[in-house]
Write an enzyme that holds these catalytic residues in place. Structure first.
Site, short mmCIF file in Angstrom:
data_model
loop_
_atom_site.label_atom_id
_atom_site.label_comp_id
_atom_site.label_asym_id
_atom_site.label_seq_id
_atom_site.Cartn_x
_atom_site.Cartn_y
_atom_site.Cartn_z
CE1 TYR A 74 31.78 32.87 -5.60
CE2 TYR A 74 30.54 31.29 -3.93
CZ TYR A 74 31.62 31.89 -4.60
OH TYR A 74 33.02 31.42 -4.32
CG HIS A 76 32.40 37.51 -3.55
ND1 HIS A 76 32.14 36.22 -3.14
CD2 HIS A 76 33.73 37.35 -4.40
CE1 HIS A 76 33.03 35.32 -3.77
NE2 HIS A 76 33.97 36.22 -4.20
CD GLU A 94 34.45 35.30 -7.46
OE1 GLU A 94 34.53 34.03 -7.38
OE2 GLU A 94 35.27 35.99 -7.28
NE ARG A 113 33.14 31.29 -7.96
CZ ARG A 113 33.41 29.89 -7.90
NH1 ARG A 113 33.17 29.16 -8.53
NH2 ARG A 113 33.86 29.48 -6.61
CG PHE A 136 39.13 32.97 -10.93
CD1 PHE A 136 38.13 32.01 -10.94
CD2 PHE A 136 39.20 33.77 -9.81
CE1 PHE A 136 37.35 31.79 -10.05
CE2 PHE A 136 38.37 33.60 -9.02
CZ PHE A 136 37.42 32.72 -8.92
#
Length: 139
Positions: A74, A76, A94, A113, A136
């Site tokens: 992260y 990414h 995110e 996120r 998500f």
């Protein structure tokens, strides 16, 4: 000669004058909740604007320095396979926002996120909580 009762009234009167004016009742909402107002809920976690800003800032700092943290690397690119309607155009990135309200620096990213642009503009919050597989949901 001044009586005890008169002296007591005189003293109490001066104390009353020294007190600040009473607060309005009911108190204005912004006086009760200033910086700790819940602005976004992911699952059962309510995030403050300051926590959201800190997550975007940390993620953007890593992005701008071309660094990534954690096993998920992260921040990414977030491909938006779910088709959420964000204000800006992609690419999106995110970065974890944690239930502990501390900025993510590695380890377990948890389910939530922040999504932001390459220019560090917040686009929204997403969560794995309640979603199937690795999908998500919007918070």
């Amino acid at each position: 000669m001044v009586s005890v009762k008169a002296l007591l009234l005189l003293t109490l009167g001066s104390i009353t004058l020294a007190l600040p004016p009473p607060l309005p009742f009911p108190l204005p909402l912004n006086a009760l909740i200033e910086k700790r107002q819940c602005v976004e809920s992911c699952g059962s976690t309510c995030y403050y604007q300051s926590t959201i800003n800190a997550a975007v800032s940390k993620g953007c700092s890593y992005l701008q320095s071309n660094q990534q943290v954690g096993t998920g690397n992260y921040p990414h690119v977030y491909n938006n396979y779910e088709g959420f309607d964000f204000a800006a155009n992609s690419p999106y990135y995110e970065f974890p926002i944690l239930h502990s309200f501390q900025p993510y620096t590695g380890g377990s990213p948890g389910p939530d996120r922040v999504v932001f642009t390459g220019g560090c503009a917040l686009q929204g919050l997403i969560t794995h909580t309640g979603a199937s597989g690795n999908n998500f949901l919007e918070c």
